[in-house]
Design a protein around this motif. Structure first.
Motif, PDB file in Angstrom:
ATOM      1  N   ARG A  72       2.390   1.810  -3.325  1.00 29.42           N
ATOM      2  CA  ARG A  72       1.382   2.327  -4.258  1.00 29.42           C
ATOM      3  C   ARG A  72       1.272   3.841  -4.117  1.00 29.42           C
ATOM      4  O   ARG A  72       1.169   4.567  -5.115  1.00 29.42           O
ATOM      5  N   LYS A  73       1.326   4.331  -2.855  1.00 32.38           N
ATOM      6  CA  LYS A  73       1.278   5.783  -2.617  1.00 32.38           C
ATOM      7  C   LYS A  73       2.531   6.467  -3.143  1.00 32.38           C
ATOM      8  O   LYS A  73       2.481   7.577  -3.677  1.00 32.38           O
ATOM      9  N   ASP A  99       0.833  -1.210   0.000  1.00 28.13           N
ATOM     10  CA  ASP A  99       0.000   0.000   0.000  1.00 28.13           C
ATOM     11  C   ASP A  99       0.863   1.255   0.000  1.00 28.13           C
ATOM     12  O   ASP A  99       0.570   2.222  -0.709  1.00 28.13           O
TER      13      ASP A  99
END
Length: 328
Positions: A191-192, A188
């Protein structure tokens, strides 16, 4: 109890800058909360930090962003095999006009120093930096110069590229208050990072939210944080168990070559205080000690060949210590 309430109030006021500092760093850095917290703890405890992690984990970017958010001077020094002590601390330069020497100060005269790949430089350069870290001063010619306060060294080591490196001797590694193992971000988080950084130009403005004076004031509040006698005994138990494990019924003597030095006791106490400060608390709990202990002890415990043969690291031994030593 009234005294504790006063300290609590002081700490709450002095630590009010922490959320805005983290928010400013968070504009650029995704995740890495552990790294950011430990860098702030190093700053608050007047202790230096050694970072170990594979390339590309934003170690340099995090340190640079922290310096930008703090209105402090920052220097990144790339350590190489041909670096000289004078390249670091400065030197005397002859002026033929007046036949005299003048002092040219080196990059070490900054608030925050990033010593990139410290183990690539020869022992003389490492010693020059470590002397500056210990004494907060350097000598050029006959003159001694004090370094600016706050003064913090963050050094990086690369764990996978061993070729052309000069490993830091145990005595020098001991000068670092914290040694951090930096890991890969989660899916996650990555992804950021992709959303934020996957552009040809990523110029994110970081505004200074605190000054060096704020840090020096915060250090005074950290020094006042209450450490109960039971907590002090707990810290001593942890450190002494690395030297005399049999006295604590720990079956790890064969795995230890050297235990932690007295510097570890001081660093554990100061680190636990700074950890409590980050939580806005005026007293130290056993959890503060347990949270900071791996970062303070992992480079101070030298494991034996038996431990290496059994694939045990200093982190495994610390985990065992913390799980078996009675908590007050």
């Amino acid at each position: 109890m009234a005294g504790l309430e006063v300290i609590n109030e002081k700490v709450r006021e002095a630590s009010a800058f922490i959320p805005s500092l983290k928010a400013e760093i968070g504009k650029v850095i995704v995740g890495q909360d552990y790294l950011i917290d430990r860098l702030i703890i190093g700053m608050l405890s007047n202790g230096h930090v050694l970072l170990e992690g594979v390339p590309g984990l934003a170690k340099t970017l995090t340190v640079n962003t922290l310096a930008s958010a703090m209105e402090t001077s920052f220097q990144r020094i790339q350590f190489t095999p041909d670096l000289l002590p004078a390249d670091l601390i400065g030197t005397l330069i002859y002026n033929p006009k007046d036949g005299d020497f003048f002092t040219k100060k080196g990059p070490v005269f900054s608030n925050i120093i990033l010593a990139d790949e410290i183990n690539r430089a020869p022992a003389k350069v490492q010693s020059a930096l470590l002397e500056a870290m210990q004494e907060h001063q350097v000598t050029i010619g006959d003159e001694t110069f004090h370094l600016p306060e706050p003064f913090l060294v963050m050094a990086t080591e690369n764990p996978i590229e061993q070729e052309g490196t000069y490993p830091l001797p145990e005595a020098q590694v001991d000068r670092f208050m914290l040694k951090l193992n930096i890991d890969y971000p989660s899916r996650d988080e990555e992804r950021k990072i992709l959303a934020r950084m996957a552009h040809t130009s990523t110029n994110i403005e970081v505004s200074p939210v605190i000054t060096p004076a704020t840090i020096l004031e915060a250090r005074k509040a950290v020094d006042e944080i209450y450490v109960d006698d039971k907590i002090k005994e707990y810290i001593l138990d942890i450190v002494f168990a690395t030297r005399e494990p049999e006295k604590y019924n720990l079956d790890i003597a064969d795995y230890l070559r050297y235990g932690a030095s007295p510097r570890a006791t001081l660093a554990l106490t100061n680190g636990a205080r700074a950890h409590a400060f980050l939580q806005g608390r005026g007293y130290v709990t056993p959890q503060d000690v347990k949270s900071i202990a791996p970062d303070i002890l992992r480079h101070r415990i030298i494991v034996s060949y038996e431990a290496e043969a059994d694939e045990l690291t200093s982190d495994d031994i610390i985990e065992k210590l913390l799980s078996e030593i009675p908590v007050p």
